[in-house]
Structure formats: structure tokens, C-alpha cells
Design a protein around this motif. Structure first.
Motif, PDB file in Angstrom:
ATOM      1  N   VAL A 116      -0.818  -4.998  60.194  1.00 23.06           N
ATOM      2  CA  VAL A 116      -2.201  -5.132  59.737  1.00 23.06           C
ATOM      3  C   VAL A 116      -3.087  -5.639  60.876  1.00 23.06           C
ATOM      4  N   VAL A 117      -4.272  -5.080  60.979  1.00 27.01           N
ATOM      5  CA  VAL A 117      -5.251  -5.494  61.990  1.00 27.01           C
ATOM      6  C   VAL A 117      -6.504  -5.982  61.273  1.00 27.01           C
ATOM      7  N   VAL A 118      -7.058  -7.106  61.729  1.00 28.97           N
ATOM      8  CA  VAL A 118      -8.270  -7.672  61.138  1.00 28.97           C
ATOM      9  C   VAL A 118      -9.231  -8.075  62.255  1.00 28.97           C
ATOM     10  N   CYS A 119     -10.434  -8.466  61.878  1.00 30.10           N
ATOM     11  CA  CYS A 119     -11.386  -9.022  62.838  1.00 30.10           C
ATOM     12  C   CYS A 119     -11.050 -10.488  63.092  1.00 30.10           C
ATOM     13  N   ALA A 120     -11.387 -10.948  64.281  1.00 35.31           N
ATOM     14  CA  ALA A 120     -11.203 -12.356  64.611  1.00 35.31           C
ATOM     15  C   ALA A 120     -12.082 -13.211  63.699  1.00 35.31           C
ATOM     16  N   PRO A 121     -11.672 -14.443  63.405  1.00 35.82           N
ATOM     17  CA  PRO A 121     -12.408 -15.287  62.438  1.00 35.82           C
ATOM     18  C   PRO A 121     -13.873 -15.523  62.772  1.00 35.82           C
ATOM     19  N   GLN A 122     -14.220 -15.547  64.064  1.00 31.14           N
ATOM     20  CA  GLN A 122     -15.612 -15.822  64.430  1.00 31.14           C
ATOM     21  C   GLN A 122     -16.533 -14.622  64.237  1.00 31.14           C
ATOM     22  N   VAL A 123     -15.929 -13.446  64.034  1.00 26.71           N
ATOM     23  CA  VAL A 123     -16.698 -12.234  63.791  1.00 26.71           C
ATOM     24  C   VAL A 123     -16.972 -12.138  62.289  1.00 26.71           C
TER      25      VAL A 123
ATOM     26  N   ALA B 151     -15.277 -12.963  56.631  1.00 31.92           N
ATOM     27  CA  ALA B 151     -15.158 -12.470  55.260  1.00 31.92           C
ATOM     28  C   ALA B 151     -13.691 -12.341  54.860  1.00 31.92           C
ATOM     29  N   THR B 152     -12.852 -11.911  55.792  1.00 35.00           N
ATOM     30  CA  THR B 152     -11.418 -11.816  55.524  1.00 35.00           C
ATOM     31  C   THR B 152     -10.835 -13.183  55.213  1.00 35.00           C
ATOM     32  N   THR B 153     -11.209 -14.163  56.020  1.00 34.16           N
ATOM     33  CA  THR B 153     -10.735 -15.536  55.799  1.00 34.16           C
ATOM     34  C   THR B 153     -11.170 -16.051  54.439  1.00 34.16           C
TER      35      THR B 153
ATOM     36  N   GLU C 195      -9.305  -8.462  66.212  1.00 34.63           N
ATOM     37  CA  GLU C 195     -10.218  -7.753  67.094  1.00 34.63           C
ATOM     38  C   GLU C 195     -11.605  -8.406  67.140  1.00 34.63           C
ATOM     39  N   SER C 196     -12.339  -8.102  68.211  1.00 33.26           N
ATOM     40  CA  SER C 196     -13.650  -8.720  68.405  1.00 33.26           C
ATOM     41  C   SER C 196     -14.771  -7.984  67.689  1.00 33.26           C
ATOM     42  N   SER C 197     -14.473  -6.824  67.105  1.00 36.25           N
ATOM     43  CA  SER C 197     -15.480  -6.093  66.330  1.00 36.25           C
ATOM     44  C   SER C 197     -14.796  -5.236  65.281  1.00 36.25           C
ATOM     45  N   VAL C 198     -15.525  -4.902  64.243  1.00 41.08           N
ATOM     46  CA  VAL C 198     -14.964  -4.103  63.154  1.00 41.08           C
ATOM     47  C   VAL C 198     -14.625  -2.690  63.621  1.00 41.08           C
TER      48      VAL C 198
ATOM     49  N   VAL D 267     -11.937  -3.404  57.162  1.00 43.23           N
ATOM     50  CA  VAL D 267     -13.215  -3.027  57.751  1.00 43.23           C
ATOM     51  C   VAL D 267     -14.281  -3.058  56.653  1.00 43.23           C
ATOM     52  N   TYR D 268     -15.488  -2.678  57.008  1.00 44.60           N
ATOM     53  CA  TYR D 268     -16.541  -2.588  56.008  1.00 44.60           C
ATOM     54  C   TYR D 268     -16.502  -1.223  55.317  1.00 44.60           C
ATOM     55  N   VAL D 269     -17.054  -1.182  54.128  1.00 46.03           N
ATOM     56  CA  VAL D 269     -17.170   0.066  53.382  1.00 46.03           C
ATOM     57  C   VAL D 269     -17.864   1.130  54.225  1.00 46.03           C
ATOM     58  N   THR D 270     -18.882   0.731  54.966  1.00 43.52           N
ATOM     59  CA  THR D 270     -19.642   1.684  55.780  1.00 43.52           C
ATOM     60  C   THR D 270     -18.793   2.290  56.891  1.00 43.52           C
ATOM     61  N   ASP D 271     -17.912   1.492  57.482  1.00 47.06           N
ATOM     62  CA  ASP D 271     -17.043   2.001  58.551  1.00 47.06           C
ATOM     63  C   ASP D 271     -16.035   2.995  57.988  1.00 47.06           C
ATOM     64  N   ALA D 272     -15.491   2.678  56.820  1.00 46.90           N
ATOM     65  CA  ALA D 272     -14.553   3.583  56.172  1.00 46.90           C
ATOM     66  C   ALA D 272     -15.227   4.907  55.825  1.00 46.90           C
ATOM     67  N   SER D 273     -16.446   4.809  55.332  1.00 46.76           N
ATOM     68  CA  SER D 273     -17.194   6.015  54.977  1.00 46.76           C
ATOM     69  C   SER D 273     -17.459   6.870  56.206  1.00 46.76           C
ATOM     70  N   GLY D 274     -17.838   6.224  57.289  1.00 43.05           N
ATOM     71  CA  GLY D 274     -18.130   6.945  58.522  1.00 43.05           C
ATOM     72  C   GLY D 274     -16.902   7.600  59.136  1.00 43.05           C
ATOM     73  N   ALA D 275     -15.725   7.026  58.894  1.00 44.41           N
ATOM     74  CA  ALA D 275     -14.491   7.573  59.455  1.00 44.41           C
ATOM     75  C   ALA D 275     -14.033   8.826  58.727  1.00 44.41           C
ATOM     76  N   GLY D 276     -14.513   9.030  57.505  1.00 44.97           N
ATOM     77  CA  GLY D 276     -14.182  10.238  56.747  1.00 44.97           C
ATOM     78  C   GLY D 276     -12.694  10.429  56.528  1.00 44.97           C
ATOM     79  N   GLU D 277     -12.196  11.617  56.867  1.00 46.25           N
ATOM     80  CA  GLU D 277     -10.796  11.962  56.619  1.00 46.25           C
ATOM     81  C   GLU D 277      -9.826  11.341  57.624  1.00 46.25           C
ATOM     82  N   LYS D 278     -10.348  10.599  58.571  1.00 46.36           N
ATOM     83  CA  LYS D 278      -9.475   9.939  59.544  1.00 46.36           C
ATOM     84  C   LYS D 278      -8.730   8.765  58.932  1.00 46.36           C
TER      85      LYS D 278
END
Length: 265
Positions: free
Chosen positions: A150-157, A162-164, A180-183, A200-211
Motif C-alpha cells: 500500500v502507498v499513501v501520502c506523507a502525513p504532512q501532505v 486525511a489518511t491519518t 509520497e510527497s504528493s497524491v 488518493v482523492y476521488v478526482t485523481d481516481a476519476s482522472g486516471a480512468g481505466e488505469k
């Protein structure tokens, strides 16, 4: 936390249409604090914006330049905490758009902000996996399984904070293989096959599409991030900076954000 959104929305149409003459021949100009007359909007601006805003703000930048010939909008996209660090160290810019209010507050406390920030969007976490969800991840609790990379954003991001928050609320401890330092970096690890899942955010998932395959989880509702935007106090082109801020909170700006999956503030 940050007010005046309604007032800005009401005046934002002036950004796109510009100032016009009334029926009596007099000019109807936008208030200086919201927008600027077309003749006053020129030159270049640099917008520091959260990584999750890259697609929408790039589109808004193109729209802004078309509405104001002769202007140029440059962007610096990164994690909000990294952006604040850059600005604190003296990086020049005109506008700051954060993925949370905490980093905007840091900018305010450092006297980097001119005026009052405006909330313009909200975003929510979602789980993404490689296409088809090979590991069968179905819940936030599944992210605690050490068999899953599993990969998440660093706590300061913001996305990491939000994950924390979800972890504390659920008692689930995610053991990520990297922070990671960014979503967008989290998303990249999943789409490249380096991770079995990422937050990630809903918007990032949406933008990634079928990937990716997206897995919603109800606990995400308790960790919604609010996005504020503000003109920077050291801006060398405050008229254009204010006009760009007005575009973001305008009806047209809100439609572009909404189409990408952002919710209203």
C-alpha cells in the motif's frame, strides 16, 4: 473558516465578460477586491497549486489567458506542504491554492497571504488499485494487511493527513511500503504496478480512468479536505492574481471543478 464565497460567486461573471457599459452609458466595474477591468488584467502570474488540481487548473489557466489576451499563467504543482515551504523560503508567486485549510493557515501565519482566502472545493479519499483489483481489496481495513503493498501520502501532505484521520477514527493502522510527497506520486505508484493499492482523492481516481480500479469506503466521509485559494502578499501582479482567483470561484470555474469530481465547499 474562510468567508465571502457567496459574494465572490455573485461577482465572478465579471471576470469572463469583463466590464460593460450600463444602459445609461456608465461603466459597471467589478469591485477591486474581487476582479479587475480587462484593461487592468495583463502580464504574467505564477500559481502555486496542490498537485490534485493540475488537470483542472491547467484548463482554467487556458480559459484565463483566452479571456485576457496578453496574459500568461504559469503553474507550480506540488504537495501543499511543499508549496508553503517554497513560499516561506522566498519563492516568487502570485496565487496559492491549497488542498487543505491547515497549509493555508501556515501561509497566513507566515504573512504570505494578502486578504482573506476563499474556499472553492472539497475532495474525498478513495482507494485505487491496478485494473481489475488483483488483490481483491474491498475496504479500508484491507489496507492493514501486510500482504498488500500500500502507498499513501506523507502525513504532512493533505491527503496524508486525511489518511491519518481515517486511521484514528477506525483504529486501522495502515503499514505503507512508501509515503509520497504528493497524491499524484501515490497514483503513479499504483498505475505503474509498484503498489497493490493507494489512497488518493476521488478526482485523481476519476482522472486516471481505466488505469485504475476504484474502491470507495464509507469512512472517507469523516476526512473531507477543503481547498482554499488566496492572492500572495508579494504578488507582482495582484490585479491578474485577483482575477484568476475570481475565475476559480466563478460559476465556470466551479463547473470545471465539479466535472472533475470536486464537490462544493
Amino acid at each position: 473558516m474562510y468567508g465571502r464565497l457567496g459574494a465572490v460567486l455573485a461577482m465572478s461573471a465579471l471576470l469572463v465578460t469583463g466590464c460593460s457599459s450600463g444602459e445609461d452609458g456608465s461603466d459597471s466595474a467589478a469591485p477591486e477586491s474581487v476582479s479587475a477591468a480587462p484593461s487592468e488584467v495583463s502580464g504574467n502570474i505564477t500559481v502555486f497549486a496542490a498537485a490534485s488540481l493540475k488537470a483542472t487548473f491547467t484548463q482554467l489557466g487556458t480559459m484565463f489567458e483566452a479571456a485576457h489576451p496578453g496574459t500568461d499563467v504559469a503553474f507550480n504543482f506540488a504537495g501543499s506542504s511543499d508549496l508553503v515551504a517554497q513560499l516561506t523560503q522566498g519563492a516568487p508567486g502570485d496565487v496559492f491554492a491549497s488542498a487543505d485549510t491547515a497549509n493555508m493557515t501556515k501561509a497566513l501565519d507566515a504573512n504570505l497571504i494578502s486578504g482573506e482566502p476563499e474556499n472553492f472545493a472539497t475532495n474525498t479519499l478513495i482507494i485505487v488499485t491496478p485494473p481489475g483489483n488483483p488483490k481483491g481489496i474491498a475496504s479500508f481495513a484491507d489496507l492493514a494487511d501486510t500482504d498488500n503493498k500500500v502507498v499513501v501520502c506523507a502525513p504532512q501532505v493533505p491527503c496524508g493527513a486525511a489518511t491519518t484521520k481515517v486511521e484514528k477514527a477506525t483504529g486501522v493502522d495502515v503499514a505503507p511500503v512508501s509515503e509520497e510527497s504528493s497524491v499524484t506520486d501515490v497514483l503513479g505508484k499504483v498505475t505503474s504496478g509498484q503498489a497493490d493499492a493507494g489512497l488518493v482523492y476521488v478526482t485523481d481516481a476519476s482522472g486516471a480512468g481505466e488505469k485504475v480500479t476504484s474502491v470507495a469506503f464509507e469512512e472517507s466521509a469523516g476526512a473531507v479536505n477543503t481547498y482554499p485559494i488566496a492572492v500572495l502578499s508579494d504578488s507582482q501582479n495582484s490585479a491578474a492574481a485577483k482575477a484568476f482567483e475570481a475565475l476559480v470561484v466563478s460559476g465556470e470555474g466551479q463547473k470545471i471543478l465539479g466535472d472533475a469530481g470536486f464537490a462544493a465547499p
